[in-house]
Design a protein around this motif. Structure first.
Motif, short mmCIF file in Angstrom:
data_model
loop_
_atom_site.label_atom_id
_atom_site.label_comp_id
_atom_site.label_asym_id
_atom_site.label_seq_id
_atom_site.Cartn_x
_atom_site.Cartn_y
_atom_site.Cartn_z
N MET A 1 20.94 -18.45 -7.96
CA MET A 1 20.15 -17.37 -8.53
C MET A 1 19.74 -16.38 -7.44
SD MET A 1 16.61 -17.59 -10.75
CE MET A 1 15.43 -17.37 -9.42
N ALA A 2 19.86 -15.10 -7.72
CA ALA A 2 19.50 -14.07 -6.74
C ALA A 2 17.99 -13.91 -6.66
CB ALA A 2 20.15 -12.75 -7.10
N ASN A 3 17.48 -13.64 -5.47
CA ASN A 3 16.07 -13.34 -5.26
C ASN A 3 15.86 -11.84 -5.30
OD1 ASN A 3 14.93 -16.01 -4.74
ND2 ASN A 3 16.17 -15.99 -2.89
N ARG A 4 14.97 -11.37 -6.17
CA ARG A 4 14.68 -9.94 -6.29
C ARG A 4 13.50 -9.56 -5.40
NH1 ARG A 4 12.25 -7.83 -11.89
NH2 ARG A 4 10.43 -8.84 -10.96
N PHE A 5 13.58 -8.40 -4.79
CA PHE A 5 12.48 -7.92 -3.96
C PHE A 5 12.25 -6.44 -4.27
CE2 PHE A 5 9.74 -8.12 -0.22
CZ PHE A 5 9.41 -9.48 -0.21
N ILE A 6 11.05 -6.09 -4.70
CA ILE A 6 10.73 -4.72 -5.10
C ILE A 6 9.57 -4.20 -4.26
CG2 ILE A 6 9.94 -3.24 -6.99
CD1 ILE A 6 11.11 -5.29 -8.92
N LEU A 7 9.72 -3.01 -3.71
CA LEU A 7 8.66 -2.34 -2.95
C LEU A 7 8.52 -0.92 -3.47
CD1 LEU A 7 9.72 -3.50 0.63
CD2 LEU A 7 7.94 -4.51 -0.81
N ASN A 8 7.37 -0.27 -3.16
CA ASN A 8 7.24 1.11 -3.61
C ASN A 8 8.10 2.03 -2.75
OD1 ASN A 8 5.63 0.96 -1.34
ND2 ASN A 8 3.81 1.81 -2.29
N GLU A 9 8.31 3.26 -3.22
CA GLU A 9 9.24 4.17 -2.58
C GLU A 9 8.78 4.59 -1.19
OE1 GLU A 9 9.88 7.57 -5.06
OE2 GLU A 9 10.38 6.37 -6.83
N THR A 10 7.49 4.93 -1.08
CA THR A 10 6.99 5.55 0.15
C THR A 10 5.57 5.10 0.40
OG1 THR A 10 8.29 7.54 -0.39
CG2 THR A 10 6.61 7.77 1.32
N SER A 11 5.21 4.90 1.66
CA SER A 11 3.82 4.63 1.99
C SER A 11 3.46 5.31 3.30
CB SER A 11 3.55 3.12 2.08
OG SER A 11 4.35 2.51 3.08
N TYR A 12 2.22 5.78 3.39
CA TYR A 12 1.68 6.39 4.59
C TYR A 12 0.56 5.49 5.11
CZ TYR A 12 4.02 10.72 3.13
OH TYR A 12 4.95 11.67 2.76
N HIS A 13 0.53 5.28 6.41
CA HIS A 13 -0.45 4.37 7.00
C HIS A 13 -1.17 5.05 8.16
CE1 HIS A 13 1.20 0.77 4.90
NE2 HIS A 13 2.30 1.51 4.91
N GLY A 14 -2.46 4.73 8.30
CA GLY A 14 -3.22 5.22 9.44
C GLY A 14 -4.26 6.25 9.06
N SER A 15 -5.13 6.52 10.02
CA SER A 15 -6.22 7.48 9.83
C SER A 15 -5.67 8.84 9.43
CB SER A 15 -7.03 7.59 11.12
OG SER A 15 -8.07 8.52 10.99
N GLY A 16 -6.22 9.40 8.37
CA GLY A 16 -5.79 10.71 7.91
C GLY A 16 -4.59 10.69 6.98
N ALA A 17 -4.16 9.52 6.56
CA ALA A 17 -2.97 9.42 5.71
C ALA A 17 -3.11 10.21 4.41
CB ALA A 17 -2.66 7.96 5.40
N ILE A 18 -4.34 10.34 3.91
CA ILE A 18 -4.51 11.03 2.62
C ILE A 18 -4.13 12.51 2.69
CG2 ILE A 18 -6.26 9.44 1.74
CD1 ILE A 18 -8.36 11.63 2.42
N SER A 19 -4.04 13.06 3.88
CA SER A 19 -3.67 14.48 3.99
C SER A 19 -2.26 14.73 3.47
CB SER A 19 -3.77 14.95 5.45
OG SER A 19 -2.85 14.26 6.28
N ALA A 20 -1.45 13.67 3.39
CA ALA A 20 -0.07 13.81 2.91
C ALA A 20 0.02 13.87 1.39
CB ALA A 20 0.78 12.66 3.43
N ILE A 21 -1.10 13.66 0.70
CA ILE A 21 -1.07 13.68 -0.76
C ILE A 21 -0.57 15.01 -1.29
CG2 ILE A 21 -2.53 13.65 -2.83
CD1 ILE A 21 -4.24 11.51 -1.45
N ALA A 22 -1.06 16.09 -0.71
CA ALA A 22 -0.69 17.42 -1.22
C ALA A 22 0.82 17.66 -1.09
CB ALA A 22 -1.46 18.50 -0.46
N ASP A 23 1.38 17.32 0.04
CA ASP A 23 2.82 17.53 0.24
C ASP A 23 3.64 16.68 -0.73
OD1 ASP A 23 2.43 19.38 2.23
OD2 ASP A 23 2.68 17.94 3.88
#
Length: 382
Positions: A1-23
């Motif tokens: 049986m194959a093992n499935r692994f799912i992750l989200n498309e993109t993640s930003y890490h570190g101080s100030g990461a929320i500034s990337a929300i607009a882009d």
């Protein structure tokens, strides 16, 4: 049986990461957000850190804040109505698991209206469409809901939590910014941090674990074990490390499942409104002792990741005890209660035990169990 692994498309890490929300929002062509956040985060200005980014970028949004800890079916229904009324085309979830779980359920129902009955989402729902795009901004270092395919909704009428598992619910982008977690009080930091450790340990020993998931879980245990005390002390490095550690744990357990620590914690949240992290933290060492015979040599690696020295010279009994003792000591150091005496009523144990046995996390436990054995575990903690 194959093992499935799912992750989200993109993640930003570190101080100030929320500034990337607009882009990200502009780059994906989004027009208007429904911002899901709880009343306390709005009151204390945490949500405003994100809405300021939206305002400065000229991005439209409306705020939905009918979200409570252990979010209910009614919260989800209100969120669905709010999304439709706002004319939104994406969601921004700001908060801990409660905000993100609500957003996931709302997003799934909007794009899969045949599941408008929230109860139909329990377990592994056979949805056909990806949920409304979610941008996830965690404000706690614990649930890792920003990277998981799981969410939990409370059925208040039945005093139970519904664990929902759906690959279609995963946020498309996560913004893991430790600055968004800096205002967490010590108690919440401790509780959510122990929740993350529980994810890592249960994910490492769960029946579905394999080498790829083990890699994530062992690293998460190492990071959390060394950084949670500093995070509780509000040392910036501790906050940053915990933000990463809980995310890594989520990458693992989302794909392989958990066990009866979570199964036993969920009914406490449903019946008594017990904070999920507190329930997990109290139950974890006791269930580790119970599960030890079914874990092979894995507790040696847990002990090593927790910083215990000399594990290679220990017997199996010794390194298993060392792993459990290290978890107990960490919980004690960050102020977690040692038992459930102030939470659980003895007369409720039959209901709690049956609920825990029926919980979606229970089949992943490495040791076969029963309603009666779960009841004994509860009794040992009161």
């Amino acid at each position: 049986m194959a093992n499935r692994f799912i992750l989200n498309e993109t993640s930003y890490h570190g101080s100030g990461a929320i500034s990337a929300i607009a882009d990200e929002a502009k780059g994906r062509g989004f027009k208007k957000a429904l911002v899901c956040s709880d009343p306390d985060l709005i009151k204390f200005g945490v949500t405003k850190k994100v809405t300021d980014v939206l305002d400065n970028a000229g991005l439209a949004y409306e705020i939905f804040s009918e979200i409570k800890p252990n979010p209910s079916i009614e919260n989800v229904q209100a969120g669905v109505a709010a999304f439709k009324a706002a004319g939104a085309d994406y969601l921004i979830a700001i908060g801990g698991g409660s905000s993100m779980d609500t957003a996931k359920a709302v997003g799934i129902i909007i794009n899969n209206p045949e599941f408008a009955d929230v109860r139909s989402l329990e377990g592994v729902a056979d949805t056909k469409n990806k949920c409304v795009p979610i941008l996830a901004v965690p404000t706690t270092a614990g649930t890792a809901a920003e990277v998981t395919i799981n969410y939990v909704i409370t059925d208040v009428q039945k005093n139970r939590k519904m664990v929902c598992v759906d690959p279609h619910d995963i946020p498309v982008v996560a913004f893991v910014d430790p600055d968004m977690m800096s205002s967490m009080p010590k108690g919440l930091t401790a509780a959510t941090g122990m929740d993350a450790l529980t994810h890592a340990i249960e994910g490492y020993i769960t029946a579905g674990a394999w080498e790829l998931s083990d890699m994530f879980h062992l690293k998460a245990i190492e990071i959390i074990g060394r950084s949670l005390r500093n995070a509780v002390a509000n040392i910036p490095e501790g906050r940053t490390d915990m933000a990463l550690g809980q995310y890594i744990a989520g990458m693992g357990f989302s794909n392989v499942g958990l066990g009866i620590v979570h199964s036993m914690a969920h009914p406490l949240g449903a019946l008594y409104d017990t904070p999920h992290g507190i329930a997990n933290a109290i139950i974890l060492p006791t269930v580790m002792e119970y599960n030890a015979p079914a874990t092979g040599e894995k507790y040696r690696e847990i002990a090593r990741a927790m910083g215990v020295k000399g594990v290679d010279d220990m017997s199996q009994e010794e390194y298993r005890k060392a792993a459990i003792d290290a978890v107990k000591q960490l919980a004690k150091d960050v102020g977690i209660p040692e038992d459930l005496k102030d939470i659980v009523k003895a007369e409720d144990i039959p209901f709690l035990s049956q609920s825990a046995y029926d919980d979606a996390c229970r089949p992943g436990n490495p040791r076969e169990t029963s309603v009666e054995e779960i009841a004994e575990l509860y009794r040992s903690l009161i």
